[in-house]
Scaffold this motif. Sequence first.
Motif, PDB file in Angstrom:
ATOM      1  N   ALA A  45       0.829  -1.202   0.000  1.00  0.00           N
ATOM      2  CA  ALA A  45       0.000   0.000   0.000  1.00  0.00           C
ATOM      3  C   ALA A  45       0.866   1.256   0.000  1.00  0.00           C
ATOM      4  CB  ALA A  45      -0.924   0.003   1.209  1.00  0.00           C
ATOM      5  N   ALA A  46       1.957   1.208   0.782  1.00  0.00           N
ATOM      6  CA  ALA A  46       2.858   2.367   0.846  1.00  0.00           C
ATOM      7  C   ALA A  46       3.517   2.615  -0.509  1.00  0.00           C
ATOM      8  CB  ALA A  46       3.920   2.155   1.919  1.00  0.00           C
ATOM      9  N   ILE A  47       3.955   1.525  -1.160  1.00  0.00           N
ATOM     10  CA  ILE A  47       4.583   1.661  -2.473  1.00  0.00           C
ATOM     11  C   ILE A  47       3.593   2.213  -3.486  1.00  0.00           C
ATOM     12  CG2 ILE A  47       5.559   0.363  -4.410  1.00  0.00           C
ATOM     13  CD1 ILE A  47       6.774  -1.536  -2.299  1.00  0.00           C
ATOM     14  N   ALA A  48       2.367   1.702  -3.440  1.00  0.00           N
ATOM     15  CA  ALA A  48       1.344   2.174  -4.370  1.00  0.00           C
ATOM     16  C   ALA A  48       1.048   3.648  -4.155  1.00  0.00           C
ATOM     17  CB  ALA A  48       0.059   1.345  -4.195  1.00  0.00           C
ATOM     18  N   ALA A  49       0.977   4.045  -2.856  1.00  0.00           N
ATOM     19  CA  ALA A  49       0.710   5.454  -2.551  1.00  0.00           C
ATOM     20  C   ALA A  49       1.848   6.329  -3.049  1.00  0.00           C
ATOM     21  CB  ALA A  49       0.525   5.632  -1.043  1.00  0.00           C
ATOM     22  N   GLY A  50       3.087   5.855  -2.871  1.00  0.00           N
ATOM     23  CA  GLY A  50       4.242   6.609  -3.344  1.00  0.00           C
ATOM     24  C   GLY A  50       4.236   6.763  -4.856  1.00  0.00           C
ATOM     25  N   LEU A  51       3.910   5.688  -5.557  1.00  0.00           N
ATOM     26  CA  LEU A  51       3.849   5.754  -7.009  1.00  0.00           C
ATOM     27  C   LEU A  51       2.753   6.709  -7.465  1.00  0.00           C
ATOM     28  CD1 LEU A  51       4.315   1.976  -7.941  1.00  0.00           C
ATOM     29  CD2 LEU A  51       5.948   3.840  -8.309  1.00  0.00           C
ATOM     30  N   ALA A  52       1.613   6.649  -6.788  1.00  0.00           N
ATOM     31  CA  ALA A  52       0.502   7.535  -7.149  1.00  0.00           C
ATOM     32  C   ALA A  52       0.889   8.990  -6.946  1.00  0.00           C
ATOM     33  CB  ALA A  52      -0.738   7.190  -6.306  1.00  0.00           C
ATOM     34  N   MET A  53       1.590   9.276  -5.834  1.00  0.00           N
ATOM     35  CA  MET A  53       2.024  10.642  -5.556  1.00  0.00           C
ATOM     36  C   MET A  53       3.013  11.110  -6.615  1.00  0.00           C
ATOM     37  SD  MET A  53       3.749  12.186  -2.069  1.00  0.00           S
ATOM     38  CE  MET A  53       2.320  11.637  -1.131  1.00  0.00           C
ATOM     39  N   GLY A  54       3.927  10.201  -6.989  1.00  0.00           N
ATOM     40  CA  GLY A  54       4.913  10.553  -8.007  1.00  0.00           C
ATOM     41  C   GLY A  54       4.256  10.855  -9.343  1.00  0.00           C
ATOM     42  N   VAL A  55       3.261  10.042  -9.716  1.00  0.00           N
ATOM     43  CA  VAL A  55       2.539  10.268 -10.967  1.00  0.00           C
ATOM     44  C   VAL A  55       1.790  11.598 -10.919  1.00  0.00           C
ATOM     45  CG1 VAL A  55       0.657   9.450 -12.410  1.00  0.00           C
ATOM     46  CG2 VAL A  55       2.332   7.828 -11.534  1.00  0.00           C
ATOM     47  N   THR A  56       1.158  11.883  -9.763  1.00  0.00           N
ATOM     48  CA  THR A  56       0.420  13.136  -9.607  1.00  0.00           C
ATOM     49  C   THR A  56       1.335  14.337  -9.760  1.00  0.00           C
ATOM     50  OG1 THR A  56      -1.171  12.079  -8.125  1.00  0.00           O
ATOM     51  CG2 THR A  56      -1.034  14.487  -8.057  1.00  0.00           C
ATOM     52  N   LYS A  57       2.519  14.268  -9.113  1.00  0.00           N
ATOM     53  CA  LYS A  57       3.470  15.381  -9.204  1.00  0.00           C
ATOM     54  C   LYS A  57       3.970  15.540 -10.637  1.00  0.00           C
ATOM     55  CE  LYS A  57       5.171  15.473  -4.445  1.00  0.00           C
ATOM     56  NZ  LYS A  57       6.365  15.344  -3.560  1.00  0.00           N
ATOM     57  N   ALA A  58       4.197  14.428 -11.309  1.00  0.00           N
ATOM     58  CA  ALA A  58       4.675  14.492 -12.684  1.00  0.00           C
ATOM     59  C   ALA A  58       3.630  15.147 -13.584  1.00  0.00           C
ATOM     60  CB  ALA A  58       5.005  13.085 -13.197  1.00  0.00           C
ATOM     61  N   ILE A  59       2.367  14.781 -13.380  1.00  0.00           N
ATOM     62  CA  ILE A  59       1.282  15.376 -14.168  1.00  0.00           C
ATOM     63  C   ILE A  59       1.174  16.864 -13.874  1.00  0.00           C
ATOM     64  CG2 ILE A  59      -1.217  15.415 -14.504  1.00  0.00           C
ATOM     65  CD1 ILE A  59      -1.200  12.393 -14.009  1.00  0.00           C
ATOM     66  N   GLN A  60       1.275  17.214 -12.578  1.00  0.00           N
ATOM     67  CA  GLN A  60       1.189  18.615 -12.185  1.00  0.00           C
ATOM     68  C   GLN A  60       2.328  19.425 -12.791  1.00  0.00           C
ATOM     69  OE1 GLN A  60       1.240  19.239  -7.967  1.00  0.00           O
ATOM     70  NE2 GLN A  60       1.031  21.451  -8.121  1.00  0.00           N
ATOM     71  N   LEU A  61       3.548  18.881 -12.732  1.00  0.00           N
ATOM     72  CA  LEU A  61       4.695  19.568 -13.303  1.00  0.00           C
ATOM     73  C   LEU A  61       4.532  19.727 -14.804  1.00  0.00           C
ATOM     74  CD1 LEU A  61       7.502  20.787 -13.033  1.00  0.00           C
ATOM     75  CD2 LEU A  61       8.463  18.483 -13.235  1.00  0.00           C
ATOM     76  N   GLY A  62       4.038  18.675 -15.462  1.00  0.00           N
ATOM     77  CA  GLY A  62       3.816  18.759 -16.900  1.00  0.00           C
ATOM     78  C   GLY A  62       2.819  19.840 -17.257  1.00  0.00           C
ATOM     79  N   THR A  63       1.753  19.951 -16.453  1.00  0.00           N
ATOM     80  CA  THR A  63       0.739  20.973 -16.694  1.00  0.00           C
ATOM     81  C   THR A  63       1.317  22.362 -16.487  1.00  0.00           C
ATOM     82  OG1 THR A  63      -1.006  19.462 -15.956  1.00  0.00           O
ATOM     83  CG2 THR A  63      -1.536  21.811 -16.000  1.00  0.00           C
ATOM     84  N   GLU A  64       2.111  22.545 -15.421  1.00  0.00           N
ATOM     85  CA  GLU A  64       2.733  23.841 -15.152  1.00  0.00           C
ATOM     86  C   GLU A  64       3.671  24.237 -16.278  1.00  0.00           C
ATOM     87  OE1 GLU A  64       4.588  23.161 -11.416  1.00  0.00           O
ATOM     88  OE2 GLU A  64       2.770  23.516 -10.242  1.00  0.00           O
ATOM     89  N   MET A  65       4.438  23.284 -16.786  1.00  0.00           N
ATOM     90  CA  MET A  65       5.373  23.577 -17.871  1.00  0.00           C
ATOM     91  C   MET A  65       4.620  23.946 -19.147  1.00  0.00           C
ATOM     92  SD  MET A  65       8.347  20.690 -17.300  1.00  0.00           S
ATOM     93  CE  MET A  65       9.293  21.250 -18.719  1.00  0.00           C
ATOM     94  N   GLU A  66       3.528  23.252 -19.429  1.00  0.00           N
ATOM     95  CA  GLU A  66       2.734  23.564 -20.615  1.00  0.00           C
ATOM     96  C   GLU A  66       2.139  24.958 -20.515  1.00  0.00           C
ATOM     97  OE1 GLU A  66      -0.183  20.559 -21.147  1.00  0.00           O
ATOM     98  OE2 GLU A  66       1.244  18.998 -21.733  1.00  0.00           O
ATOM     99  N   THR A  67       1.634  25.296 -19.311  1.00  0.00           N
ATOM    100  CA  THR A  67       1.060  26.624 -19.105  1.00  0.00           C
ATOM    101  C   THR A  67       2.118  27.704 -19.271  1.00  0.00           C
ATOM    102  OG1 THR A  67      -0.586  25.735 -17.561  1.00  0.00           O
ATOM    103  CG2 THR A  67      -0.155  28.106 -17.463  1.00  0.00           C
ATOM    104  N   ALA A  68       3.295  27.481 -18.640  1.00  0.00           N
ATOM    105  CA  ALA A  68       4.377  28.453 -18.738  1.00  0.00           C
ATOM    106  C   ALA A  68       4.852  28.599 -20.183  1.00  0.00           C
ATOM    107  CB  ALA A  68       5.537  28.025 -17.850  1.00  0.00           C
ATOM    108  N   GLN A  69       4.966  27.479 -20.880  1.00  0.00           N
ATOM    109  CA  GLN A  69       5.414  27.541 -22.274  1.00  0.00           C
ATOM    110  C   GLN A  69       4.419  28.329 -23.115  1.00  0.00           C
ATOM    111  OE1 GLN A  69       6.941  23.872 -23.911  1.00  0.00           O
ATOM    112  NE2 GLN A  69       6.299  24.413 -25.971  1.00  0.00           N
TER     113      GLN A  69
END
Length: 218
Positions: A45-69
């Motif tokens: 469960a901890a590993i799954a939560a960590g992976l989910a958080m990592g995916v969420t941050k990656a999506i958020q960063l991608g969105t921020e970069m697209e907006t900034a670009q």
Amino acid sequence: IVAHIRIGKVDPAPALPGLDQVEKKTKEIERSALGIGPAFMAAGAAIAAGLAMGVTKAIQLGTEMETAQGNITSLFMSLEGLGPAAAARLGKTVVQQLSEDAAKGVGELQNYLDTYQQIYAPARAGGASADDIRRLTKLTVSAGFGLQGNRGLINAPLDIQQALTAGVGDRTTPIALAALRTIGMDGAEFNKLDTNKRIQALMDGFGSFEGAAELMGQ
């Protein structure tokens, strides 16, 4: 004829040699498995939560970069007169460059993206080149963090805007003024400069914090 059959008591078959030990070990393994099971479930469960958080941050960063670009592309279209395709290509290059700077420096990529967008117009109006603005962005983030920590990451680009458009002051641009004082320049002297010379003075002053900021970013 009645047959009488006597059923005697049948003794249980003798246990096989070593069977008791096998049964004992089996029960021990079962008990261990019962204890380990929840631990594995918790770890999973901890590993799954960590992976989910990592995916969420990656999506958020991608969105921020697209907006900034997109915002930077709009800057190039409005201030440089570039067409959509050329502006988009240049915007993508700038984001890549700022990503490289963020990886080596303090703060997050978003701090570099925000700073670039905030200082671009006044710096460009003062004659700053693309390389000047990239360097000033990096130095602004570094000096802001060096002087005020995380709060400085937000305040420093505002100081640059104010310094280039209306000059510096103790209350209005404390970060910029502190940076200028490291090169022996006071507010009155800075405010007499034209915009192009102000840009150079700010890069010199903010550059005083570059080495320390790089060490903190490692």
